[in-house]
Design an enzyme around this catalytic site. Structure first.
Site, mmCIF file in Angstrom:
data_model
loop_
_atom_site.group_PDB
_atom_site.id
_atom_site.type_symbol
_atom_site.label_atom_id
_atom_site.label_comp_id
_atom_site.label_asym_id
_atom_site.label_seq_id
_atom_site.Cartn_x
_atom_site.Cartn_y
_atom_site.Cartn_z
ATOM 1 N N HIS A 234 18.066 -72.976 1.037
ATOM 2 C CA HIS A 234 18.851 -72.061 2.168
ATOM 3 C C HIS A 234 18.059 -71.402 2.830
ATOM 4 O O HIS A 234 19.063 -70.276 3.945
ATOM 5 C CB HIS A 234 20.202 -71.636 1.095
ATOM 6 N N ASP A 279 18.906 -77.227 -3.989
ATOM 7 C CA ASP A 279 18.501 -76.074 -2.936
ATOM 8 C C ASP A 279 16.439 -75.543 -3.196
ATOM 9 O O ASP A 279 16.769 -74.918 -3.964
ATOM 10 C CB ASP A 279 18.944 -74.735 -3.343
ATOM 11 N N GLY A 373 18.329 -61.379 -1.263
ATOM 12 C CA GLY A 373 16.899 -61.281 -1.050
ATOM 13 C C GLY A 373 16.398 -61.704 -2.093
ATOM 14 O O GLY A 373 14.767 -61.758 -1.676
ATOM 15 N N SER A 375 16.612 -64.623 -3.572
ATOM 16 C CA SER A 375 16.020 -66.103 -2.664
ATOM 17 C C SER A 375 15.338 -66.633 -2.742
ATOM 18 O O SER A 375 14.285 -66.231 -1.569
ATOM 19 C CB SER A 375 17.377 -66.256 -1.974
ATOM 20 N N GLY A 376 14.915 -67.911 -3.268
ATOM 21 C CA GLY A 376 13.605 -69.140 -3.365
ATOM 22 C C GLY A 376 12.914 -68.029 -4.090
ATOM 23 O O GLY A 376 11.872 -69.338 -3.970
HETATM 24 N N1 ARG Z 1 20.890 -66.456 -2.160
HETATM 25 C C1 ARG Z 1 20.855 -65.440 -2.273
HETATM 26 C C2 ARG Z 1 19.640 -64.589 -1.726
HETATM 27 O O1 ARG Z 1 19.632 -65.872 -0.607
HETATM 28 C C3 ARG Z 1 20.447 -65.096 -4.083
HETATM 29 C C4 ARG Z 1 21.663 -64.550 -4.413
HETATM 30 C C5 ARG Z 1 21.710 -65.315 -6.247
HETATM 31 N N2 ARG Z 1 22.559 -64.627 -6.918
HETATM 32 C C6 ARG Z 1 22.841 -64.028 -7.679
HETATM 33 N N3 ARG Z 1 24.007 -63.201 -8.700
HETATM 34 N N4 ARG Z 1 22.242 -64.288 -8.991
HETATM 35 O O2 ARG Z 1 19.050 -64.099 -1.655
#
Ligand code: ARG
Length: 425
Positions: A234, A279, A373, A375-376
């Site tokens: 994503h 993902d 932030g 993510s990944g």
């Molecule tokens: N989708 C989020 C990103 O792009 C990460 C979210 C993770 N959230 C969580 N509650 N662990 O950075």
């Protein structure tokens, strides 16, 4: 020091000299003298007897009764782990039962190689000696303990040359730099392993990278080889082109230690932005990175590796500290626990939204979680030999850190074969 002390005292006992008649002055001088003497003796004892320094040695053990198989190629396999553990505990036992028990610190298998039909294990050992030790004597004392061990090596049949080589601290660091999943505490074979607070230090998570567009942090990523980064699919929804991205190394996103361009991005073909399934993406770098103490890979688990609910894991990243907030510039870490998919799909939790290729981690009361932030980025676990494995990739969650709403990660074991298919690793 003792001499000057008595010189000071002599006039005191002598016939009256006006300066030393005052009993307070005498008293003060005596006290000062005693203190100086005590400190001197303490320092001498400390440096001669207690000030120990770490010394590293390397040795190779040829093991005759273990058949080589390609299962021994990766530190993630059960075969590799149990053989390494056997060798390490055999060496530890030998030294604990010898007259070097107070000098021996740790032994760690750094490599297992094929050797004819059997295997060869490279081992690094750490000792502590006082500064006035004799190198040649120590080496022969260590060798003699290892020789005795050969006659008493349990179910391992070990060949007779147990030559040891003294190596420098830097050699030791270099050996560990080329292994996966090694944090600074293992690099120095230190006894303690403390991960405290939320702020990471340089080298603590050497596989963590920051994926940036126009030098602005967008996502975390994970170094798995000299040229490959894993991250979340994503991350590339708004910026799908490789030329838009750089991969940045080091704990500060403002002053990266290294910045590398991206050559290709392979997003999982079945990535589903609505359900968040699959993902995962592999990013191929435009140039090889040279591993250092602070930049190297994490280990990948086997597809069959079990990740028990309740076990501890760490998530790291530059994501925001609350749901609506800015990314931070210094890397942070959070300690969480693995939650079973069953529990994570409970009605109060994600109510069926967690698929088998996902993995939940958090704390029952909330408070520690990844956030926007992150993510990944990596969710990692340490094995019994203190090697770190990637178990999850930060994917999604309902807001951040709420009770019953843990972080949801891409389950790396599920995608282990996909990773090999894309990267050859
Ligand atoms: N989708 C989020 C990103 O792009 C990460 C979210 C993770 N959230 C969580 N509650 N662990 O950075």
């Amino acid at each position: 020091m003792t001499l000057s002390f008595s010189l000071i005292l002599r006039p005191v006992r002598g016939p009256s000299t006006s300066r030393f008649q005052n009993p307070y002055v005498i008293c003060l001088i005596v006290i000062a003298g005693v203190i100086i003497l005590a400190v001197t003796i303490a320092l001498l004892i400390h440096f001669l007897a207690f000030d120990q320094k770490a010394y590293f040695y390397r040795s190779t053990f040829q093991i005759l009764n273990v058949k080589y198989s390609n299962q021994l190629d990766s530190p993630a396999t059960q075969e590799y782990r149990s053989l390494s553990e056997k060798i390490e505990s055999m060496i530890t036992k030998a030294f604990k039962e010898s007259n070097l028990r107070n000098q021996f610190v740790r032994a760690h298998v750094v490599k297992i190689r094929q050797d004819g039909n059997g295997v060869r294990a490279d081992v690094v050992m750490k000792f502590r000696f006082t500064r006035n030790y004799n190198g040649a004597t120590m080496k022969s004392r260590i060798e003699s303990v290892l020789h005795q061990m050969l006659n008493n090596s349990g179910n391992l049949e070990i060949n007779h040359s147990t030559e040891i080589t003294s190596i420098t601290d830097q050699d030791t660091v270099n050996i560990f730099t080329n292994a996966c999943g090694v944090r600074p505490d293992l690099m120095t074979l230190s006894e303690e392993r403390i991960i405290g607070g939320t702020k990471a230090e340089e080298g603590d998570w050497p596989w963590q990278v920051s994926l940036q567009v126009n030098n602005v942090h967008h996502c975390g990523g994970i170094l798995i080889s000299e040229v490959w980064i894993l991250t979340a699919a994503h991350c590339f929804r708004s910026y799908p082109e490789p030329y838009q991205w750089t991969v940045n190394f080091g704990i500060s996103t403002l002053l990266p230690k290294l910045r590398v361009r991206v050559r290709t991005i392979s997003v999982h073909n079945n990535y589903n932005p609505i359900t968040h399934e699959n993902d995962i993406a592999a990013v191929y770098l435009n140039q090889r990175v040279t591993f250092t103490k602070n930049i190297h890979t994490v280990c990948l688990p086997e597809a069959t590796q079990n990740i028990p609910p309740g076990s501890t894991a760490y998530v790291t990243g530059w994501g925001s500290r609350r749901y609506i907030g800015n990314a931070v510039t210094e890397l942070e870490q959070g300690r969480v626990k693995i939650i079973s998919n069953e529990e994570c799909n409970g009605p109060a939790s994600y109510n069926g939204a967690v698929f088998s290729g996902m993995l939940c981690a958090g704390l029952p009361q909330g408070g520690v979680d990844a956030c926007q932030g992150d993510s990944g980025g990596p969710l990692v676990q340490e094995d019994s030999r203190r090697i770190w494995f990637l178990v999850g990739i930060v994917s999604w969650g309902y807001r951040c850190g709420l009770p019953d709403k843990p972080g949801v990660y891409t389950r790396v074991t599920t995608y282990r074969n996909w990773i090999t298919e894309k990267t050859g690793i």
